[in-house]
Scaffold this active site. Structure first.
Site, PDB file in Angstrom:
ATOM      1  N   ASN A   1       0.850  -1.203   0.000  1.00  0.00           N
ATOM      2  CA  ASN A   1       0.000   0.000   0.000  1.00  0.00           C
ATOM      3  C   ASN A   1       0.875   1.238   0.000  1.00  0.00           C
ATOM      4  O   ASN A   1       1.797   1.308  -0.835  1.00  0.00           O
ATOM      5  CB  ASN A   1      -1.139  -0.043   1.015  1.00  0.00           C
ATOM      6  N   ASP A   2       0.644   2.204   0.845  1.00  0.00           N
ATOM      7  CA  ASP A   2       1.205   3.549   0.692  1.00  0.00           C
ATOM      8  C   ASP A   2       2.692   3.603   0.337  1.00  0.00           C
ATOM      9  O   ASP A   2       3.503   2.893   0.936  1.00  0.00           O
ATOM     10  CB  ASP A   2       1.098   4.321   2.014  1.00  0.00           C
TER      11      ASP A   2
ATOM     12  N   ARG B   1      -1.630   9.264  12.745  1.00  0.00           N
ATOM     13  CA  ARG B   1      -0.573   8.537  12.015  1.00  0.00           C
ATOM     14  C   ARG B   1      -0.083   9.283  10.775  1.00  0.00           C
ATOM     15  O   ARG B   1      -0.627  10.293  10.382  1.00  0.00           O
ATOM     16  CB  ARG B   1      -1.068   7.146  11.617  1.00  0.00           C
TER      17      ARG B   1
ATOM     18  N   GLU C   1      -5.961  10.761   6.414  1.00  0.00           N
ATOM     19  CA  GLU C   1      -4.734   9.965   6.388  1.00  0.00           C
ATOM     20  C   GLU C   1      -3.697  10.647   5.491  1.00  0.00           C
ATOM     21  O   GLU C   1      -4.028  11.468   4.633  1.00  0.00           O
ATOM     22  CB  GLU C   1      -5.026   8.556   5.841  1.00  0.00           C
TER      23      GLU C   1
HETATM   24  C1  FRU Z   1      -3.339   4.521   4.354  1.00  0.00           C
HETATM   25  C2  FRU Z   1      -2.989   3.847   5.662  1.00  0.00           C
HETATM   26  C3  FRU Z   1      -2.206   4.767   6.563  1.00  0.00           C
HETATM   27  C4  FRU Z   1      -1.481   3.809   7.451  1.00  0.00           C
HETATM   28  C5  FRU Z   1      -1.169   2.683   6.499  1.00  0.00           C
HETATM   29  C6  FRU Z   1      -1.167   1.322   7.130  1.00  0.00           C
HETATM   30  O1  FRU Z   1      -3.573   3.614   3.338  1.00  0.00           O
HETATM   31  O2  FRU Z   1      -4.163   3.393   6.306  1.00  0.00           O
HETATM   32  O3  FRU Z   1      -3.000   5.696   7.258  1.00  0.00           O
HETATM   33  O4  FRU Z   1      -0.322   4.362   8.008  1.00  0.00           O
HETATM   34  O5  FRU Z   1      -2.134   2.737   5.480  1.00  0.00           O
HETATM   35  O6  FRU Z   1      -0.754   0.364   6.220  1.00  0.00           O
END
Ligand code: FRU
Length: 505
Positions: free
Chosen positions: A47-48, A168, A223
């Site tokens: 992911n991110d 976060r 986020e």
């Molecule tokens: C966004 C998120 C962030 C978090 C991460 C966890 O996609 O939810 O807020 O840090 O992914 O994988």
């Protein structure tokens, strides 16, 4: 697919036997959806983008990673380095969940340089016995050999009073020799916010307050915030969750966009215009920006969304990163263009010029599964122009442009398998100016559509059959004079090993 139990999601990569990993790797390698020129997870879920930076002649690009399957589980950081943002060398895991604070994941964060050395600031995610979330913010130092050393204690050990544990994704930026971190948060009223911290020594962080915007009731959580200035314009980027869809806007499960204006950093007041989405496709979230070696602001996003299942899940992997985009502000508008170095991937140029009308389908001899296609609209008297890619007898991904309304629609109704938990099968955006140019980057299972030289972008995954390789053009009525330039794009050999498991830490 069988449900993943909590125990399976929070299993440590290090505890899984080699045979299981090799089987998973083989399953992934056989997937017909593997990308050619995008960063993708070697197994499991990406992911991110995290920790993006240009440092000592190299780009560092990490991403959130759950190695063991296509679900959100125990998150690691997986890192690549690159000399040009086009070719990437895998460096393996850089941050792993190995402390009490990050026992349930090393979550997203950013990179920065302090006294000439490279650091990461990130969120440690812990769950207590009642499964309550505990979020703390941490710093780790990146040594010259690539190994990463976590500071022993959190630098921010709890959210400020009035905010929940949805706290976060610290993004560090430097202004007037002062270090700032902007952190995604939720207040106790259940509203998304961006919080501002400041530090002189990167160990002690002072809470300054939340950034005041006129978006008080705009989603329940923000986020991945990011802040930067381009040519005097302050831009606050964030991903609000819980914003209702509104016509062609906010159609994805969660949104990703920005407000632009002036931030008074001393009073934390942002004067700004409307919230704009960064991308109008189906699959775009959690982008992060950084400054490249030429001083340009580059953005990379996650080509995926939370809470959605994707057809590649059954092959043991999910998602990829977007291509890097250069951001600029022109005429008060944010523009996003693919980085120029992507031209290095070009091979086999083909061009064609001609009129598209109701009856044309093939103006050009092209086919392709992984290609770049530039379409210049030289004259347009058509009511609607249709561009189709990845076509076969039964499949097609359609881009329709309505001349009168300037609405551009990406239609993946017939693209093949579709992700689940996605609203509708079309995404539409109204262009600011008449369509003059489309630049498409098509990889094995994705499309990135740049409209009018940076005016708008639509990014989506496509899970189309391998034999669907046609490219077609036609109109509803009337004709359009078009110029096509197409390149095949070459990628690098897919990483087919699990060799980086033991590196670092
Ligand atoms: C966004 C998120 C962030 C978090 C991460 C966890 O996609 O939810 O807020 O840090 O992914 O994988």
């Amino acid at each position: 697919m069988a449900e993943w139990t909590r125990a399976q999601r929070y299993q440590r990569y290090e505890d899984v036997d080699n045979e299981t990993l090799e089987n998973l790797q083989q399953q992934v390698n056989l997937s017909k959806y593997r990308q050619l020129f995008h960063i993708q997870p070697k197994t499991g879920l990406l992911n991110d983008p995290n920790g993006l930076i240009y440092y000592n002649g190299l780009y560092y690009i990490s991403h959130q990673w759950f190695p063991l399957g296509p679900v959100h589980g125990l998150k690691y950081w997986y890192t690549y380095t690159s000399k040009d943002l086009v070719h990437f060398s895998p460096q393996g895991i850089s941050l792993r969940p190995d402390t009490v604070s990050d026992s349930h994941g090393v979550y997203s964060g950013s990179a920065f340089v302090y006294k000439g050395e490279l650091y990461y600031m990130y969120t440690a995610n812990h769950r207590d016995e009642e499964w309550n979330r505990v979020s703390t913010q941490h710093i780790a130092k990146v040594h010259d050999d690539g190994s990463v050393e976590k500071f022993p204690e959190a630098v921010i050990s709890h959210p400020p009073t009035g905010y929940t544990q949805h706290f976060r994704d610290p993004k560090v930026f430097i202004k007037d020799d002062t270090y700032y971190a902007i952190i995604g948060a939720q207040n106790e009223l259940g509203q998304g916010r961006a919080l501002q911290y400041r530090s002189q020594d990167i160990k002690h962080w002072e809470f300054l307050g939340e950034i005041n915007t006129n978006l008080d009731a705009f989603g329940y959580m923000w986020e991945c915030p990011d802040y930067f200035n381009i040519d005097g314009y302050d831009i606050l980027l964030f991903c609000p969750q819980g914003v209702e869809s509104d016509g062609e806007h906010f159609r994805n499960i969660y949104q990703s966009g920005y407000i632009m204006g002036q931030l008074d950093i001393n009073h934390l007041k942002m004067n700004h215009g409307d919230f704009h989405e960064l991308d109008y496709g189906f699959d775009f979230y959690a982008p992060q920006t950084f400054v490249d070696e030429f001083g340009r602001r580059i953005l990379i996003g996650w080509m995926g969304l939370p809470d959605t299942t994707y057809p590649s899940d059954q092959d043991g992997w999910a998602h990829c990163l977007t291509l890097p985009r250069v951001l600029s502000v022109e005429g008060g508008n944010l523009k996003q263009r693919p980085i120029k170095d992507l031209e290095k991937l070009r091979t086999n140029k083909e061009t064609a010029l001609g009129y598209a009308n109701k009856f044309t389908t093939k103006l050009h001899p092209y086919e392709g599964k992984q290609f770049e296609l530039i379409i210049d609209v030289l004259e347009n008297e058509a009511t609607e122009i249709y561009f189709e890619v990845r076509t076969s007898k039964s499949q097609s991904t359609l881009i329709g442009y309505n001349t009168k309304s300037r609405k551009l629609t990406l239609d993946r109704t017939d693209s093949g398998y579709l992700p689940e938990n996605v609203e509708g099968t079309t995404r539409t955006t109204t262009l600011d100016t008449d369509l003059s140019k489309l630049q498409l980057f098509v990889d094995t299972s994705s499309i990135e559509i740049f409209c009018n030289d940076g005016e708008r972008v639509l990014t989506s995954r496509l899970f189309t059959d391998e034999d669907a390789v046609g490219i077609k053009t036609s109109t509803e009525s009337g004709q359009a004079f078009l110029k096509f330039t197409k390149y095949d794009l070459k990628g690098e050999e897919d990483e087919k090993t699990i060799s980086n498991r033991g590196s670092s830490n």
